[in-house]
Motif scaffolding. Structure first.
Motif, mmCIF file in Angstrom:
data_model
loop_
_atom_site.group_PDB
_atom_site.id
_atom_site.type_symbol
_atom_site.label_atom_id
_atom_site.label_comp_id
_atom_site.label_asym_id
_atom_site.label_seq_id
_atom_site.Cartn_x
_atom_site.Cartn_y
_atom_site.Cartn_z
ATOM 1 N N LYS A 83 0.840 -0.967 0.249
ATOM 2 C CA LYS A 83 -0.537 0.355 0.051
ATOM 3 C C LYS A 83 0.635 0.994 -0.287
ATOM 4 O O LYS A 83 -0.029 2.208 -0.225
ATOM 5 C CB LYS A 83 -0.688 -0.175 1.250
ATOM 6 N N VAL A 84 2.470 0.771 0.546
ATOM 7 C CA VAL A 84 2.713 2.260 0.284
ATOM 8 C C VAL A 84 3.802 2.245 -0.364
ATOM 9 O O VAL A 84 3.779 3.748 -1.257
ATOM 10 C CB VAL A 84 4.008 1.932 2.077
ATOM 11 N N ALA A 85 4.615 1.000 -1.192
ATOM 12 C CA ALA A 85 5.323 0.964 -2.091
ATOM 13 C C ALA A 85 5.177 1.354 -3.872
ATOM 14 O O ALA A 85 5.368 2.098 -4.363
ATOM 15 C CB ALA A 85 6.034 0.000 -2.115
ATOM 16 N N ASP A 86 4.003 1.064 -4.004
ATOM 17 C CA ASP A 86 2.685 1.110 -4.877
ATOM 18 C C ASP A 86 2.923 2.369 -5.331
ATOM 19 O O ASP A 86 2.980 2.415 -6.691
ATOM 20 C CB ASP A 86 1.432 0.182 -4.807
ATOM 21 N N PRO A 87 1.760 2.912 -4.570
ATOM 22 C CA PRO A 87 1.979 4.525 -5.047
ATOM 23 C C PRO A 87 2.914 5.330 -5.307
ATOM 24 O O PRO A 87 3.564 5.858 -6.212
ATOM 25 C CB PRO A 87 0.806 5.635 -4.059
ATOM 26 N N ILE A 88 4.328 4.573 -4.396
ATOM 27 C CA ILE A 88 5.366 5.650 -4.591
ATOM 28 C C ILE A 88 5.718 5.475 -6.206
ATOM 29 O O ILE A 88 6.332 6.114 -6.680
ATOM 30 C CB ILE A 88 6.204 4.579 -3.481
ATOM 31 N N ALA A 89 5.964 3.754 -6.327
ATOM 32 C CA ALA A 89 6.665 3.498 -7.653
ATOM 33 C C ALA A 89 5.955 3.919 -9.205
ATOM 34 O O ALA A 89 6.511 4.373 -9.831
ATOM 35 C CB ALA A 89 5.987 1.970 -8.015
ATOM 36 N N ASP A 90 4.554 4.022 -8.941
ATOM 37 C CA ASP A 90 2.884 4.528 -10.174
ATOM 38 C C ASP A 90 4.197 6.160 -10.176
ATOM 39 O O ASP A 90 4.312 5.943 -11.745
ATOM 40 C CB ASP A 90 1.861 4.471 -9.434
ATOM 41 N N LYS A 91 3.528 7.148 -9.348
ATOM 42 C CA LYS A 91 4.563 8.021 -9.147
ATOM 43 C C LYS A 91 5.876 8.472 -9.758
ATOM 44 O O LYS A 91 5.758 9.670 -10.372
ATOM 45 C CB LYS A 91 4.014 9.286 -7.732
ATOM 46 N N ALA A 92 6.798 8.004 -9.170
ATOM 47 C CA ALA A 92 8.123 7.531 -9.851
ATOM 48 C C ALA A 92 8.212 7.323 -11.038
ATOM 49 O O ALA A 92 8.885 8.299 -11.721
ATOM 50 C CB ALA A 92 9.037 7.052 -9.089
ATOM 51 N N LEU A 93 6.825 6.269 -11.751
ATOM 52 C CA LEU A 93 7.362 5.777 -12.891
ATOM 53 C C LEU A 93 6.748 7.580 -13.651
ATOM 54 O O LEU A 93 7.543 7.748 -14.946
ATOM 55 C CB LEU A 93 6.806 4.566 -13.428
ATOM 56 N N MET A 94 5.656 7.678 -13.666
ATOM 57 C CA MET A 94 4.880 8.465 -14.504
ATOM 58 C C MET A 94 5.457 10.042 -14.014
ATOM 59 O O MET A 94 5.879 10.989 -15.157
ATOM 60 C CB MET A 94 3.928 8.938 -13.871
ATOM 61 N N GLY A 95 6.164 10.620 -13.393
ATOM 62 C CA GLY A 95 6.618 11.770 -12.960
ATOM 63 C C GLY A 95 7.987 11.367 -13.882
ATOM 64 O O GLY A 95 8.724 12.736 -13.991
ATOM 65 N N SER A 96 9.002 10.429 -13.657
ATOM 66 C CA SER A 96 9.986 10.737 -14.295
ATOM 67 C C SER A 96 10.265 10.542 -15.659
ATOM 68 O O SER A 96 11.133 11.458 -16.938
ATOM 69 C CB SER A 96 11.140 9.329 -14.079
ATOM 70 N N ALA A 97 9.018 10.128 -16.555
ATOM 71 C CA ALA A 97 8.322 10.135 -17.431
ATOM 72 C C ALA A 97 8.518 11.936 -18.064
ATOM 73 O O ALA A 97 8.467 12.445 -19.509
ATOM 74 C CB ALA A 97 7.140 9.802 -17.822
ATOM 75 N N LEU A 98 6.646 12.509 -17.205
ATOM 76 C CA LEU A 98 6.688 13.772 -17.418
ATOM 77 C C LEU A 98 7.960 14.683 -17.079
ATOM 78 O O LEU A 98 7.720 15.715 -18.547
ATOM 79 C CB LEU A 98 6.090 14.175 -16.463
ATOM 80 N N ILE A 99 8.745 14.670 -16.138
ATOM 81 C CA ILE A 99 9.702 15.430 -16.294
ATOM 82 C C ILE A 99 11.011 15.336 -17.694
ATOM 83 O O ILE A 99 11.023 16.481 -17.802
ATOM 84 C CB ILE A 99 10.601 15.249 -14.752
ATOM 85 N N GLY A 100 11.080 13.719 -17.660
ATOM 86 C CA GLY A 100 12.550 13.217 -18.781
ATOM 87 C C GLY A 100 11.682 13.932 -19.887
ATOM 88 O O GLY A 100 12.517 14.758 -20.708
ATOM 89 N N LEU A 101 10.147 14.363 -20.096
ATOM 90 C CA LEU A 101 9.961 14.686 -21.687
ATOM 91 C C LEU A 101 9.367 15.907 -21.840
ATOM 92 O O LEU A 101 10.051 16.686 -22.755
ATOM 93 C CB LEU A 101 7.993 14.014 -21.941
ATOM 94 N N SER A 102 9.183 17.090 -20.402
ATOM 95 C CA SER A 102 9.394 18.205 -20.458
ATOM 96 C C SER A 102 10.917 18.879 -20.522
ATOM 97 O O SER A 102 10.884 19.728 -21.359
ATOM 98 C CB SER A 102 8.485 18.889 -19.417
ATOM 99 N N LEU A 103 11.856 18.319 -20.597
ATOM 100 C CA LEU A 103 13.185 18.655 -20.723
ATOM 101 C C LEU A 103 13.647 18.690 -21.500
ATOM 102 O O LEU A 103 14.637 19.525 -21.888
ATOM 103 C CB LEU A 103 14.372 17.483 -19.653
ATOM 104 N N LEU A 104 13.178 17.095 -22.728
ATOM 105 C CA LEU A 104 13.428 17.363 -23.970
ATOM 106 C C LEU A 104 12.407 18.642 -25.241
ATOM 107 O O LEU A 104 12.650 18.290 -26.075
ATOM 108 C CB LEU A 104 13.013 15.775 -24.485
ATOM 109 N N GLY A 105 11.104 18.242 -24.042
ATOM 110 C CA GLY A 105 10.838 19.320 -25.168
ATOM 111 C C GLY A 105 9.821 18.997 -25.383
ATOM 112 O O GLY A 105 9.153 19.580 -26.611
ATOM 113 N N SER A 106 10.072 17.727 -25.114
ATOM 114 C CA SER A 106 7.972 17.520 -26.014
ATOM 115 C C SER A 106 7.190 17.536 -25.040
ATOM 116 O O SER A 106 6.562 17.455 -25.875
ATOM 117 C CB SER A 106 8.393 15.364 -26.155
ATOM 118 N N LEU A 107 6.934 17.700 -24.178
ATOM 119 C CA LEU A 107 5.463 18.010 -23.220
ATOM 120 C C LEU A 107 5.945 20.040 -22.554
ATOM 121 O O LEU A 107 7.367 19.967 -22.639
ATOM 122 C CB LEU A 107 5.689 17.242 -22.365
#
Length: 199
Positions: A83-107
């Protein structure tokens, strides 16, 4: 992203060990994030081959998110760790994709900021009520997760033209659903705190 059965509060199964397959998949998802980011950001995102591999890793990691929740429910392996680790893993995956794409200028950065603020806020709410129960994932929450995953996957892929534009519009739709479901989660959390305080 992991959904739970329909009671608004579902306690952890007392006999479930933290050493189980659903939790192993959650840990695997966390371990895949550095690899995903390395592939995505390689050569400033200009390498089509690395972008394709990044999409594969992101897709597999997203699949483990659905799989660990399904296994935990069917095999009654819901644990406090999960219950603790699953939402952390979810947010870390989505967050890394969001930030990475924004840094690349794709989002656009505003999309990343809105989604991350909502996700971090809801994660905080989940921890706030975790001893009283789990806030059940609504249909809107599942739609939000699906839209985010599809939109991010389209943007991770080295697509151009209408397909890239489609990824952006899917993310814009995800923002709308993200905000609406965020308000719903706040209402649920307040109701759960109030109902358990009255017992």
């Amino acid at each position: 992203m992991t959904s739970t059965p329909d009671p608004a509060a579902t306690p952890a199964t007392p006999t479930a060990s933290a050493w189980n397959l659903p939790n192993a998949l959650t840990v695997l998802r966390i371990l895949m994030i550095p690899l995903f980011l390395w592939l995505l950001m390689r050569d400033q995102g200009e390498s089509d081959a690395h972008r394709w591999w990044a999409a594969v890793v992101f897709g597999v990691a997203s699949l483990t998110d659905w799989l660990d929740g399904d296994l935990a429910r069917r095999r009654q392996l819901v644990t406090t760790f999960g219950k603790v680790a699953d939402p952390i893993a979810d947010k870390a995956l989505m967050g890394s994709a969001l930030i990475g794409l924004s840094l690349l200028g794709s989002l656009p950065w505003w999309v990343t900021v809105v989604i991350l603020v909502r996700e971090l806020g809801i994660t905080g709410l989940r921890f706030w009520v975790i001893r009283r129960g789990v806030i059940a994932a609504s249909k809107g929450g599942k739609l939000k997760t699906m839209l985010q995953a599809i939109g991010l996957l389209l943007l991770i892929l080295p697509l151009t033209g209408i397909l890239h534009l489609l990824g952006l519009w899917v993310m814009y739709a995800a923002v709308v659903v993200t905000v609406v479901t965020g308000v719903d989660y706040i209402v649920q959390a307040l109701r759960l705190r109030r109902s358990t305080a009255d017992r």
